[in-house]
Design a protein around this motif. Sequence first.
Motif, PDB file in Angstrom:
ATOM      1  N   ALA A 160       0.828  -1.205   0.000  1.00  0.00           N
ATOM      2  CA  ALA A 160       0.000   0.000   0.000  1.00  0.00           C
ATOM      3  C   ALA A 160       0.861   1.253   0.000  1.00  0.00           C
ATOM      4  O   ALA A 160       0.417   2.313  -0.475  1.00  0.00           O
ATOM      5  CB  ALA A 160      -0.937   0.003   1.210  1.00  0.00           C
ATOM      6  N   PHE A 161       2.082   1.155   0.497  1.00  0.00           N
ATOM      7  CA  PHE A 161       2.961   2.321   0.508  1.00  0.00           C
ATOM      8  C   PHE A 161       3.237   2.804  -0.913  1.00  0.00           C
ATOM      9  O   PHE A 161       3.203   4.015  -1.186  1.00  0.00           O
ATOM     10  CB  PHE A 161       4.281   2.004   1.220  1.00  0.00           C
ATOM     11  N   ASP A 162       3.532   1.881  -1.828  1.00  0.00           N
ATOM     12  CA  ASP A 162       3.823   2.273  -3.211  1.00  0.00           C
ATOM     13  C   ASP A 162       2.617   2.948  -3.860  1.00  0.00           C
ATOM     14  O   ASP A 162       2.763   3.976  -4.544  1.00  0.00           O
ATOM     15  CB  ASP A 162       4.200   1.046  -4.037  1.00  0.00           C
ATOM     16  N   ALA A 163       1.436   2.354  -3.690  1.00  0.00           N
ATOM     17  CA  ALA A 163       0.235   2.941  -4.284  1.00  0.00           C
ATOM     18  C   ALA A 163      -0.016   4.335  -3.714  1.00  0.00           C
ATOM     19  O   ALA A 163      -0.332   5.273  -4.455  1.00  0.00           O
ATOM     20  CB  ALA A 163      -0.962   2.033  -4.039  1.00  0.00           C
ATOM     21  N   ALA A 164       0.129   4.468  -2.401  1.00  0.00           N
ATOM     22  CA  ALA A 164      -0.083   5.767  -1.764  1.00  0.00           C
ATOM     23  C   ALA A 164       0.961   6.781  -2.200  1.00  0.00           C
ATOM     24  O   ALA A 164       0.658   7.970  -2.377  1.00  0.00           O
ATOM     25  CB  ALA A 164      -0.049   5.599  -0.240  1.00  0.00           C
ATOM     26  N   PHE A 165       2.191   6.335  -2.401  1.00  0.00           N
ATOM     27  CA  PHE A 165       3.260   7.240  -2.813  1.00  0.00           C
ATOM     28  C   PHE A 165       2.959   7.830  -4.186  1.00  0.00           C
ATOM     29  O   PHE A 165       3.102   9.042  -4.410  1.00  0.00           O
ATOM     30  CB  PHE A 165       4.586   6.476  -2.829  1.00  0.00           C
ATOM     31  N   MET A 166       2.535   6.976  -5.120  1.00  0.00           N
ATOM     32  CA  MET A 166       2.182   7.475  -6.443  1.00  0.00           C
ATOM     33  C   MET A 166       0.960   8.390  -6.378  1.00  0.00           C
ATOM     34  O   MET A 166       0.937   9.467  -7.004  1.00  0.00           O
ATOM     35  CB  MET A 166       1.902   6.310  -7.391  1.00  0.00           C
ATOM     36  N   LEU A 167      -0.052   8.010  -5.624  1.00  0.00           N
ATOM     37  CA  LEU A 167      -1.259   8.826  -5.518  1.00  0.00           C
ATOM     38  C   LEU A 167      -0.961  10.175  -4.868  1.00  0.00           C
ATOM     39  O   LEU A 167      -1.587  11.184  -5.197  1.00  0.00           O
ATOM     40  CB  LEU A 167      -2.325   8.077  -4.731  1.00  0.00           C
ATOM     41  N   THR A 168      -0.001  10.205  -3.965  1.00  0.00           N
ATOM     42  CA  THR A 168       0.423  11.473  -3.373  1.00  0.00           C
ATOM     43  C   THR A 168       0.917  12.424  -4.460  1.00  0.00           C
ATOM     44  O   THR A 168       0.530  13.600  -4.518  1.00  0.00           O
ATOM     45  CB  THR A 168       1.539  11.242  -2.342  1.00  0.00           C
ATOM     46  N   HIS A 169       1.762  11.919  -5.335  1.00  0.00           N
ATOM     47  CA  HIS A 169       2.304  12.760  -6.410  1.00  0.00           C
ATOM     48  C   HIS A 169       1.206  13.223  -7.357  1.00  0.00           C
ATOM     49  O   HIS A 169       1.206  14.384  -7.790  1.00  0.00           O
ATOM     50  CB  HIS A 169       3.390  11.998  -7.166  1.00  0.00           C
ATOM     51  N   LEU A 170       0.270  12.358  -7.691  1.00  0.00           N
ATOM     52  CA  LEU A 170      -0.788  12.743  -8.618  1.00  0.00           C
ATOM     53  C   LEU A 170      -1.707  13.794  -7.995  1.00  0.00           C
ATOM     54  O   LEU A 170      -2.134  14.740  -8.674  1.00  0.00           O
ATOM     55  CB  LEU A 170      -1.581  11.518  -9.049  1.00  0.00           C
ATOM     56  N   HIS A 171      -2.013  13.653  -6.710  1.00  0.00           N
ATOM     57  CA  HIS A 171      -2.838  14.665  -6.050  1.00  0.00           C
ATOM     58  C   HIS A 171      -2.107  16.008  -5.977  1.00  0.00           C
ATOM     59  O   HIS A 171      -2.710  17.072  -6.199  1.00  0.00           O
ATOM     60  CB  HIS A 171      -3.244  14.200  -4.641  1.00  0.00           C
ATOM     61  N   LEU A 172      -0.818  15.978  -5.673  1.00  0.00           N
ATOM     62  CA  LEU A 172      -0.070  17.235  -5.598  1.00  0.00           C
ATOM     63  C   LEU A 172       0.060  17.886  -6.976  1.00  0.00           C
ATOM     64  O   LEU A 172      -0.004  19.118  -7.088  1.00  0.00           O
ATOM     65  CB  LEU A 172       1.319  16.985  -5.004  1.00  0.00           C
ATOM     66  N   LYS A 173       0.246  17.091  -8.023  1.00  0.00           N
ATOM     67  CA  LYS A 173       0.325  17.670  -9.372  1.00  0.00           C
ATOM     68  C   LYS A 173      -0.985  18.362  -9.733  1.00  0.00           C
ATOM     69  O   LYS A 173      -0.992  19.320 -10.523  1.00  0.00           O
ATOM     70  CB  LYS A 173       0.639  16.588 -10.401  1.00  0.00           C
ATOM     71  N   ALA A 174      -2.104  17.904  -9.165  1.00  0.00           N
ATOM     72  CA  ALA A 174      -3.395  18.526  -9.455  1.00  0.00           C
ATOM     73  C   ALA A 174      -3.494  19.936  -8.883  1.00  0.00           C
ATOM     74  O   ALA A 174      -4.334  20.730  -9.331  1.00  0.00           O
ATOM     75  CB  ALA A 174      -4.532  17.665  -8.918  1.00  0.00           C
ATOM     76  N   LEU A 175      -2.638  20.265  -7.912  1.00  0.00           N
ATOM     77  CA  LEU A 175      -2.598  21.642  -7.417  1.00  0.00           C
ATOM     78  C   LEU A 175      -2.000  22.582  -8.461  1.00  0.00           C
ATOM     79  O   LEU A 175      -2.281  23.779  -8.455  1.00  0.00           O
ATOM     80  CB  LEU A 175      -1.787  21.717  -6.118  1.00  0.00           C
ATOM     81  N   LEU A 176      -1.191  22.028  -9.344  1.00  0.00           N
ATOM     82  CA  LEU A 176      -0.603  22.819 -10.427  1.00  0.00           C
ATOM     83  C   LEU A 176      -1.491  22.810 -11.665  1.00  0.00           C
ATOM     84  O   LEU A 176      -1.566  23.800 -12.382  1.00  0.00           O
ATOM     85  CB  LEU A 176       0.774  22.271 -10.780  1.00  0.00           C
ATOM     86  N   ASN A 177      -2.129  21.677 -11.907  1.00  0.00           N
ATOM     87  CA  ASN A 177      -3.006  21.541 -13.067  1.00  0.00           C
ATOM     88  C   ASN A 177      -4.108  20.544 -12.734  1.00  0.00           C
ATOM     89  O   ASN A 177      -3.830  19.343 -12.587  1.00  0.00           O
ATOM     90  CB  ASN A 177      -2.210  21.062 -14.282  1.00  0.00           C
ATOM     91  N   PRO A 178      -5.351  20.992 -12.597  1.00  0.00           N
ATOM     92  CA  PRO A 178      -6.445  20.092 -12.214  1.00  0.00           C
ATOM     93  C   PRO A 178      -6.643  18.911 -13.152  1.00  0.00           C
ATOM     94  O   PRO A 178      -7.285  17.928 -12.775  1.00  0.00           O
ATOM     95  CB  PRO A 178      -7.668  21.014 -12.219  1.00  0.00           C
ATOM     96  N   GLN A 179      -6.091  18.971 -14.368  1.00  0.00           N
ATOM     97  CA  GLN A 179      -6.220  17.842 -15.287  1.00  0.00           C
ATOM     98  C   GLN A 179      -5.589  16.572 -14.730  1.00  0.00           C
ATOM     99  O   GLN A 179      -5.957  15.462 -15.131  1.00  0.00           O
ATOM    100  CB  GLN A 179      -5.573  18.176 -16.629  1.00  0.00           C
ATOM    101  N   ALA A 180      -4.649  16.727 -13.810  1.00  0.00           N
ATOM    102  CA  ALA A 180      -4.002  15.552 -13.219  1.00  0.00           C
ATOM    103  C   ALA A 180      -4.995  14.675 -12.466  1.00  0.00           C
ATOM    104  O   ALA A 180      -4.759  13.473 -12.292  1.00  0.00           O
ATOM    105  CB  ALA A 180      -2.877  15.994 -12.279  1.00  0.00           C
ATOM    106  N   LEU A 181      -6.105  15.263 -12.033  1.00  0.00           N
ATOM    107  CA  LEU A 181      -7.104  14.491 -11.279  1.00  0.00           C
ATOM    108  C   LEU A 181      -7.676  13.353 -12.113  1.00  0.00           C
ATOM    109  O   LEU A 181      -8.056  12.308 -11.570  1.00  0.00           O
ATOM    110  CB  LEU A 181      -8.230  15.407 -10.802  1.00  0.00           C
ATOM    111  N   GLN A 182      -7.746  13.528 -13.424  1.00  0.00           N
ATOM    112  CA  GLN A 182      -8.327  12.492 -14.273  1.00  0.00           C
ATOM    113  C   GLN A 182      -7.462  11.238 -14.320  1.00  0.00           C
ATOM    114  O   GLN A 182      -7.934  10.154 -14.699  1.00  0.00           O
ATOM    115  CB  GLN A 182      -8.532  13.030 -15.690  1.00  0.00           C
TER     116      GLN A 182
END
Length: 316
Positions: free
Chosen positions: A219-241
């Motif tokens: 679960a650490f790996d999945a959460a680590f990647m999801l952390t990056h994707l959520h943070l990238k959405a602060l720069l560009n909401p398209q990352a949420l998709q």
Amino acid sequence: MTSEDLLPRLQSAGLINGTDLRVTPLTGGVSSDIVLVESPTQRLVVKAALEKLRVKDDWFVDVSRNRVEQSFFEYVSPLMPAAVPRILGGGAGWFAMEYLGDELQNWKSQLLAGHFETETVRLAGDVLGRLHDASWNDPVARERFDTLPNFQALRIDPYLLTTAERVPEAAAVLRAEAARLAETKLALVHGDYSPKNLLVGPQRLIVLDAECAWFGDPAFDAAFMLTHLHLKALLNPQALQLIPVFWSAYTSACGHDLEQRTVKLLLCLLLARVHGKSPAEYLSAEQRDLVTRFVLSHLSQPPSLAALTEAWAAHA
């Protein structure tokens, strides 16, 4: 690692011939020196671990993690040969691997440039899920990657426990998660599965930088990647998709229900990317405050991943 130190090692290991060589430093993050070595007939990449990481805080880690990373590539290669670089040789604190070519691009750079390809994130989820499924309760991986002290020094202490010291409101949850992580042994964990460590090309994704590898909680790996994707959405909401695409591909390939643990770790890691020893360098002060408030409002009762992402979208 200077050329004077490196070239005799490569020659002694039989990895290079001749003296007409060029050594070019490559960007390698905070934890290693990485160089491209070229001759008229050869190109290879050499990676050597640093004892002190290149961050603001004092962060020292045993360079034996370089051998852990090499072992990770050797373990994964028979399972998914196209997903990891080929190891050519190595020694104490360093190894050499194939040069993968200029046509592959760093996924983090693509995301920051506003390129959100769903096929790339699908591959990222699929590769990670297949790794976890193939290594699930594997006694070989359990023995080979009995590397908790390394994972503790690289992830648990600088991310969770450092953040616990700096954010008292979350300290109890962070320390509990740190203790739970240390006791969980289910599958091979990459430990740094994030866009910056993935190279992408047509129908191919290559995983790099596995020095945190550990037989523990996937679960650490999945959460680590999801952390990056959520943070990238602060720069560009398209990352949420990209988030549901990643999660669907990952869960389909992994076949184990890790959502509850993943969401809790996701919240902890979001907070750690603001207050830990490896903060996300691209966040503004306002965005860091937003992340802190968001995590503290959800940490005591983590929702489903879909609900969390929806709430994140409302704040981003």
